[in-house]
Design an enzyme around this catalytic site. Structure first.
Site, PDB file in Angstrom:
ATOM      1  N   ARG A 181      58.589-134.811  24.196  1.00 57.74           N
ATOM      2  CA  ARG A 181      58.587-133.624  25.048  1.00 57.74           C
ATOM      3  C   ARG A 181      57.516-133.698  26.130  1.00 57.74           C
ATOM      4  O   ARG A 181      57.346-132.758  26.888  1.00 57.74           O
ATOM      5  CB  ARG A 181      58.421-132.366  24.187  1.00 57.74           C
ATOM      6  N   VAL A 182      56.796-134.811  26.185  1.00 56.41           N
ATOM      7  CA  VAL A 182      55.838-135.036  27.272  1.00 56.41           C
ATOM      8  C   VAL A 182      56.490-135.900  28.343  1.00 56.41           C
ATOM      9  O   VAL A 182      56.291-135.691  29.536  1.00 56.41           O
ATOM     10  CB  VAL A 182      54.552-135.690  26.728  1.00 56.41           C
TER      11      VAL A 182
END
Length: 517
Positions: free
Chosen positions: A372-373
């Site tokens: 999710r980065v």
């Protein structure tokens, strides 16, 4: 035990309690009413706080340490940090006025310790200057900044498709014996190889002691132990020690984060941690819920993993990156503990059993693995080369399953399948062989530009090794420039492609269908 001795024992406890009631120090002194399975129930101690350390008198004259876990109206449930065989009902218990603490500092680096900081590697006892609380609040929103620095694992499939940044929490999840620990250990090895300065903290929760010893020896051979702390607990240790291990390891790692340095912590694994907490909770008569876990089992992992952070520049800019490991049963990621930890972390690397047994290692599932980065945690070079990799592999897996039912494939579909087969071969990576940035970039860039399309499938691995050897021996300046992480120039890309095409040509054309069969 006879009926008479039970009555006598009960009378002794009553006498001890009545004596205690007449004393002014009932706030700080209590009486053990019953004990068993690592849990002691204590009457008194009205001034006790949660997680406060207690000293309980043993039958051999020595004190046993415990910490308060259940604070009820009439009594306290305390978890023992030693054997309960030396404690009898009627024993005195005293408050220490301290919350559970562990030693922290650079003196721990290179050592194997238990969750209380006791040395397990046979070396000299620790002499640290500082201690810190096992349970600490996580940094607040204003104390953090967004994740932007890559933490390179050296594994091409991860750094290109599910990148990890400093301060991130990336879950490694999969069935037993699918290579979860191997990914974590390779990441530790890569920190030493790349001289990143990241301190590794490996927390073994209920692991075989022989496995921990073998890991320590391997890390020493790889030159990684000099920047590693191992917090070890074995399967025979009390549930309390298994429960404390991740928190103790996190506290040791936070020392480096708070002193403007970078740390990586691996929890291997949190499934055993949750089981230890369940055991303690059920013995303390807490109500069971789903899968017999207590309702607050989510909270024990969330307050642990939230402590991983990239601190703001005002606080020194240090970071703590967490790689928790969860073991699934038959690939079921919808079970209670897996879904809990997935919802806490910033992405997951899911390892598929079927891929592992096909020889695809690391056995990363393209569809279920996510970061999710994302590109924020990638170098410009890897971001450019690995941009379409995930989509290409996902298309290949979909079409490969479909093509089993059809013999007549159009040219484009055949091209996608054959390119996907070669990408899969190129992403295979043995353990303890993390790649540098230039090695990953050269392989991905060459593959994306079709250099390996004409190489026989069974020779792709040989062609990859030949490409990397050629670049290292004859283009040292180019590899050094790419290793900085900056996006390579067009001239550098042309050189890589030229060498890749030359190497690929020496490994012949693709085999025809008869040869494949």
């Amino acid at each position: 035990m006879s009926e008479l001795s039970i009555k006598q024992l009960s009378n002794d406890i009553k006498a001890a309690i009545s004596e205690l009631k007449n004393q002014p120090e009932i706030e700080n002194v209590g009486v053990v009413t019953r004990v068993g399975d690592g849990i002691a129930w204590i009457y008194g101690l009205r001034a006790c706080g949660y997680n406060e350390m207690l000293e309980i008198d043993g039958t051999d004259g020595k004190s046993i340490t415990a910490f308060a876990f259940n604070l009820e109206e009439d009594e306290i449930g305390a978890v023992l940090l030693g054997e309960d065989i030396q404690i009898k009902a009627g024993a005195k218990a005293r408050l220490t006025g301290k919350v559970l603490e562990v030693p922290v500092g650079p003196e721990l680096v290179g050592r194997v310790v238990d969750p209380l900081g006791n040395v397990l590697d046979g070396g000299e006892p620790l002499k640290t200057k500082e201690t810190s609380r096992v349970e600490r609040p996580a940094p607040g929103v204003l104390s953090r900044r967004s994740v932007f620095e890559p933490l390179m694992t050296g594994i091409t499939a991860i750094d290109a498709m599910v990148p990890i940044g400093r301060g991130q929490r990336e879950l490694i999840i999969g069935d037993r014996q699918t290579g979860k620990t191997a990914i974590a250990v390779d990441t530790m090895v890569n920190q030493a190889r790349q001289k990143s300065g990241v301190i590794n903290v490996y927390v073994a929760v209920g692991q075989k002691l022989s496995k921990i010893a073998a890991l320590q020896e391997r890390l020493r051979r790889e030159g990684v132990m000099d920047q590693t702390i191992i917090v070890a607990t074995g399967p025979s240790d009390p549930a309390a020690m298994l429960y404390l291990a991740p928190y103790a390891g996190c506290t040791m790692a936070e020392y480096f984060r708070d002193n403007k340095k970078h740390a990586l912590i691996i929890y291997d694994d949190l499934s055993k941690h949750a089981a230890a907490y369940r055991q303690m909770s059920l013995l303390l008569r807490r109500p069971p819920g789903r899968e017999a876990y207590p309702g607050d089992v989510f909270y024990i992992h969330s307050r642990l993993l939230e402590r991983a952070a990239k601190l703001s520049d005002q606080l020194g800019g240090g970071s703590l990156t967490a790689l928790p490991i969860i073991e699934t049963q038959a690939g079921d990621i919808s079970a209670y503990i897996p879904t809990n930890v997935i919802s806490i972390t910033d992405g997951q690397i899911f390892l598929e059993t079927s891929l592992f047994y096909q020889g695809i290692r690391p056995a990363i599932s393209v569809g279920l693995s996510v970061s999710r980065v994302g590109g924020s945690a990638q170098t410009k070079a890897i971001k450019g080369a690995g941009g379409g990799l995930k989509l290409a592999l996902a298309q290949f897996r979909e079409l490969a399953a479909f093509s089993q039912f059809s013999t007549d494939l159009d040219e484009e579909t055949r091209h996608i399948i054959e390119r996907g087969q070669r990408l899969t071969e190129l992403l295979k990576q043995p353990q303890y062989t993390p790649y540098s940035i230039w090695q990953m970039y050269a392989v991905l860039y060459s593959a994306n530009n079709g250099a390996f399309d004409k190489v026989a499938l069974n020779k792709v691995e040989l062609a990859k090794e030949a490409l990397l050897r050629e670049l290292k021996s004859k283009h040292a300046k180019l590899t050094e420039a790419i290793n900085s992480g900056d996006k390579p120039s067009e001239a550098q890309d042309a050189t890589i492609l030229k060498v890749a095409n030359s190497v690929a040509a020496s490994y012949g054309e693709k085999p025809n269908k008869e040869e494949k069969n």
